[in-house]
Scaffold this motif. Structure first.
Motif, short mmCIF file in Angstrom:
data_model
loop_
_atom_site.label_atom_id
_atom_site.label_comp_id
_atom_site.label_asym_id
_atom_site.label_seq_id
_atom_site.Cartn_x
_atom_site.Cartn_y
_atom_site.Cartn_z
N UNK A 129 0.83 -1.21 0.00
CA UNK A 129 0.00 0.00 0.00
C UNK A 129 0.86 1.26 0.00
N UNK A 130 2.20 1.10 0.16
CA UNK A 130 3.10 2.25 0.00
C UNK A 130 4.41 1.75 -0.59
N UNK A 131 5.19 2.66 -1.11
CA UNK A 131 6.41 2.26 -1.82
C UNK A 131 7.40 1.55 -0.90
N UNK A 132 7.33 1.90 0.39
CA UNK A 132 8.30 1.32 1.33
C UNK A 132 7.83 -0.01 1.91
N UNK A 133 6.66 -0.43 1.55
CA UNK A 133 6.14 -1.71 2.06
C UNK A 133 5.26 -1.52 3.26
N UNK A 134 4.92 -2.53 4.02
CA UNK A 134 5.35 -3.91 3.82
C UNK A 134 4.75 -4.53 2.55
N UNK A 135 5.52 -5.49 1.98
CA UNK A 135 5.13 -6.12 0.73
C UNK A 135 4.46 -7.46 1.01
N UNK A 136 3.40 -7.71 0.27
CA UNK A 136 2.65 -8.97 0.41
C UNK A 136 2.63 -9.68 -0.94
N UNK A 137 2.54 -11.00 -0.88
CA UNK A 137 2.53 -11.76 -2.14
C UNK A 137 1.14 -11.73 -2.77
N UNK A 138 1.09 -11.25 -4.01
CA UNK A 138 -0.18 -11.19 -4.73
C UNK A 138 -0.43 -12.44 -5.54
N UNK A 139 0.63 -13.03 -6.05
CA UNK A 139 0.50 -14.25 -6.85
C UNK A 139 1.87 -14.71 -7.30
N UNK A 140 1.96 -15.97 -7.70
CA UNK A 140 3.26 -16.47 -8.15
C UNK A 140 3.04 -17.53 -9.23
N UNK A 141 4.09 -17.76 -10.00
CA UNK A 141 4.01 -18.78 -11.05
C UNK A 141 5.40 -19.33 -11.34
N UNK A 142 5.48 -20.63 -11.64
CA UNK A 142 6.78 -21.16 -12.10
C UNK A 142 7.13 -20.51 -13.44
N UNK A 143 8.41 -20.42 -13.73
CA UNK A 143 8.85 -19.75 -14.96
C UNK A 143 8.41 -20.44 -16.24
N UNK A 144 7.97 -21.70 -16.10
CA UNK A 144 7.58 -22.43 -17.31
C UNK A 144 6.10 -22.27 -17.63
N UNK A 145 5.37 -21.55 -16.77
CA UNK A 145 3.92 -21.45 -16.97
C UNK A 145 3.47 -19.99 -17.09
N UNK A 146 2.13 -19.81 -17.23
CA UNK A 146 1.49 -18.49 -17.26
C UNK A 146 2.02 -17.59 -18.37
N UNK A 147 1.58 -17.86 -19.59
CA UNK A 147 1.91 -17.00 -20.71
C UNK A 147 0.66 -16.26 -21.17
N UNK A 148 0.85 -15.24 -21.97
CA UNK A 148 -0.31 -14.45 -22.42
C UNK A 148 -1.29 -15.32 -23.19
N UNK A 149 -0.78 -16.43 -23.76
CA UNK A 149 -1.66 -17.35 -24.49
C UNK A 149 -2.73 -17.95 -23.58
N UNK A 150 -2.42 -18.02 -22.26
CA UNK A 150 -3.34 -18.68 -21.32
C UNK A 150 -4.12 -17.67 -20.48
N UNK A 151 -4.23 -16.40 -20.93
CA UNK A 151 -4.81 -15.38 -20.05
C UNK A 151 -6.32 -15.52 -19.87
#
Lengths: 430, 229
Positions: free
Chosen positions: A66-88
């Motif tokens: 909610x601010x540039x300094x954080x705290x930071x929370x995880x919104x989402x994650x994906x392995x590098x081999x998945x989640x391409x624009x083809x699958x949006x």
């Protein structure tokens, strides 16, 4: 020395907590872009970035703050081999260009401890209305055996949209379909339109006549759903037409209900039908009665009435669940002539098996117009048929296009086999 | 009077119907708030309407008792059941289980009577399916024959022992390099011809529902208000 060690550990801990230390060992991810999700309620952000050579070892995370300094929370994650624009998952006229060279991750919230917090507009505590979505900060993190890389933080305010462009096709079809129906209503006012015969509805006269001859009642059920369900509305419209015939022949109709609102509506419809048939004195308000809203309690009660009273005819119109077969089989065992009409495709086989006539799917919606023979309503039937023809044509054309496309793509690497066509994927266990 | 009975309901129907249709295409929170509000109104109306249901049940069964119709004792049992549940409900503070985990008399009555009765009714379905299947699988015509063969394949394909015989006993695993086991045939029957037929029905249902909704929104169909014009 001991004090220096403690300071070092503390410093390392603080740096870890803020997640600001940018290790340099992973190559920088290119093309990182955070954008508002188009055509949503202001609760979505999409992240895109270029595919990297080391993707097989990397996990990407989108962090939210909610601010540039954080705290930071995880919104989402994906392995590098998945989640391409083809699958949006967006239709072809929306979103980034489809390929397997650009990663795509849509974020609609973040994980704060055990809670999932949705990105959403703040509420004005005085007016109790929604305000603009607040600013959020996003960054992409790549983690792998080589270390960790972070993109610079990006400020973004997700915005509301007033039209969901992903539903543009539905909107166009609905407007066109409404136009077709209104056009045929106009046509029907001028000349008589042909309607195909529906055996189940032609049997209504037979069923009412049988009940009159036998001196036994007709049971009419409107389904398990409430008035918010269109199939229940259709069932009440059919009841009106059947009640007119019942009133004309001066026989008895019983309508056990599972929803009090439907009961009130059906009572009024039945009363008007008796008035329309010129027999207002024969109307009995108790012909429509409430049993219970419990599924199997209702089924047991109606089954019991059927077994005791041995009705001459049973009508099952509207939406049904597991009770469909319990009702229809009991009705069949009493020897009643049975007509069912439902749009519950799971229950259709049971009704087809246990009933003499079954209105399948849209025939239920056509029944009111078919029985009343009113030109305006008949016009809507023709409109429905034209709408179906449009869908059928679209299905045929698009199936042909998809098949040709598949054929060409496989044919490019000749010699190909039939089994390579994706239509056989089910046999390959995929 | 005509305005209150005919025009006002039609006007309300047109406004609410149009808002509900437009709401599907508008993704803002305002739109979802309106939808939620309408849904809440329906719940409130339904709660009041449940009184109608209760009155209807009371009238039907009290008449049966008054007239001493056959089976009037069951009607008396209905009132006894209602009274017992209300008394135990108040006694248990409306709770099925107490805070210390003990089951309340209200919860016990629910679990010991209504739940087993519901389960019994649902269990009867198994027998009814068998009798209905017996009737529909009599191969009187070509269509019924196709149905019989298809149903047998699906039934057998769902039995592990048949799959074992197919793969191990008969040794069939593939035909011309394409995987071809019993489960694949069942999967194809359910996923292709069956799914195609169901989708056809679904298309028709969707169009019929839209047409009916349009007729009601535009006031073309008015029978639900109580008969003709």
């Amino acid at each position: 020395m001991k004090r220096f060690l403690w300071l070092t550990i503390l410093a390392a801990g603080t740096a870890s907590a803020q997640e600001t230390a940018p290790p340099r060992s992973l190559p920088a991810v290119e093309g990182v872009l955070f954008e508002d999700v188009p055509a949503d309620n202001g609760a979505g952000v999409q992240a895109t970035w270029k595919k990297m050579p080391n993707d097989a070892e990397v996990t990407y995370k989108v962090l939210v703050a909610l601010s540039e300094k954080g705290p930071w929370f995880e919104g989402g994650s994906t392995p590098g081999t998945e989640s391409f624009t083809q699958d949006d998952g967006l239709p072809f006229w929306m979103g980034p260009p489809r390929n397997r060279e650009t990663h795509y991750l849509a974020i609609d919230g973040y994980q704060d401890g055990e809670n999932r917090v949705t990105l959403q507009p703040a509420e004005d505590p005085k007016k109790k209305t929604r305000k603009d979505t607040p600013d959020y900060w996003f960054k992409l993190v790549a983690e792998g055996p080589g270390g960790r890389w972070e993109s610079p933080a990006t400020k973004l305010r997700p915005e509301w949209n007033f039209f969901n462009w992903a539903r543009l096709n539905v909107f166009i079809y609905m407007i066109s379909f409404a136009g077709i129906i209104l056009f045929f209503i106009r046509v029907a006012r001028g000349r008589q339109l042909f309607i195909r015969r529906i055996a189940g509805l032609d049997a209504v006269d037979e069923a009412v006549g049988r009940a009159t001859e036998m001196g036994k009642p007709i049971f009419y059920l409107t389904g398990r759903n409430g008035m918010t369900d269109v199939s229940t509305v259709a069932a009440t419209l059919i009841l009106g037409e059947i009640a007119k015939k019942v009133a004309t022949y001066d026989t008895t109709i019983k309508v056990p209900h599972t929803d009090p609102i439907v009961m009130a509506v059906c009572q009024e419809i039945t009363r008007e039908s008796y008035i329309a048939a010129g027999r207002p004195d024969s109307f009995k308000p108790e012909s429509n009665f409430f049993v219970t809203d419990d599924q199997f309690g209702y089924t047991a009660a109606v089954d019991g009435m059927m077994v005791r009273e041995k009705p001459a005819a049973c009508f099952y119109m509207g939406y049904y669940y597991a009770e469909a077969l319990l009702l229809a089989e009991t009705g069949a065992s009493t020897g009643a002539i049975q007509v069912a009409g439902t749009d519950a495709d799971h229950q259709l086989p049971f009704f087809v098996t246990a009933c003499d006539y079954t209105l399948i799917g849209e025939e239920l919606y056509a029944a009111g117009a078919y029985l009343s023979k009113e030109p305006v309503l008949v016009g809507t039937l023709r409109g429905q048929d034209v709408g179906k023809a449009v869908v059928l044509a679209a299905l045929l054309i698009l199936t042909a296009v998809a098949t040709i496309g598949q054929w060409i793509s496989v044919g490019g690497k000749k010699p190909w086999k039939w089994s390579e066509l994706s239509v056989f994927d089910f046999l390959k266990g995929s | 009077m005509v305005f209150l009975k005919r025009q006002l309901p039609l006007l309300i129907c047109f406004i609410i119907g149009t808002i509900s249709a437009v709401q599907y295409y508008v993704p803002t929170h305002l739109s979802s708030d309106v939808a939620e509000g309408l849904s809440n109104w329906y719940i409130i109306v339904a709660m009041f309407a449940s009184l109608l249901g209760f009155v209807s049940v009371g009238m039907v069964h009290s008449k049966k008792i008054q007239r001493k119709e056959p089976g009037w004792a069951y009607s008396a049992l209905v009132f006894l059941g209602i009274a017992l549940m209300v008394v135990l409900g108040f006694w248990s503070g409306g709770k099925e289980t107490y805070d210390d985990g003990r089951i309340s008399p209200f919860g016990w009555l629910y679990n010991a009577t209504l739940v087993p009765l519901q389960s019994t009714m649902f269990a009867i379905l198994g027998f009814y399916v068998a009798s209905a299947a017996f009737r529909s699988f009599r191969a009187k015509s070509f269509d019924a024959g196709v149905l019989l063969v298809t149903a047998l394949i699906v039934l057998l394909g769902n039995v592990p022992f048949t799959n074992y015989i197919w793969a191990t006993g008969l040794g069939i695993h593939d035909i011309a390099g394409v995987k071809f086991e019993m489960t694949d045939i069942v999967g194809w029957l359910i996923g292709t011809p069956n799914a195609a037929a169901r989708r056809g029905v679904t298309f028709g249902v969707a169009l019929g529902a839209i047409a009916t909704s349009l007729k009601i929104i535009f006031g073309i169909e008015r029978a639900y208000l109580g008969g003709g014009d």
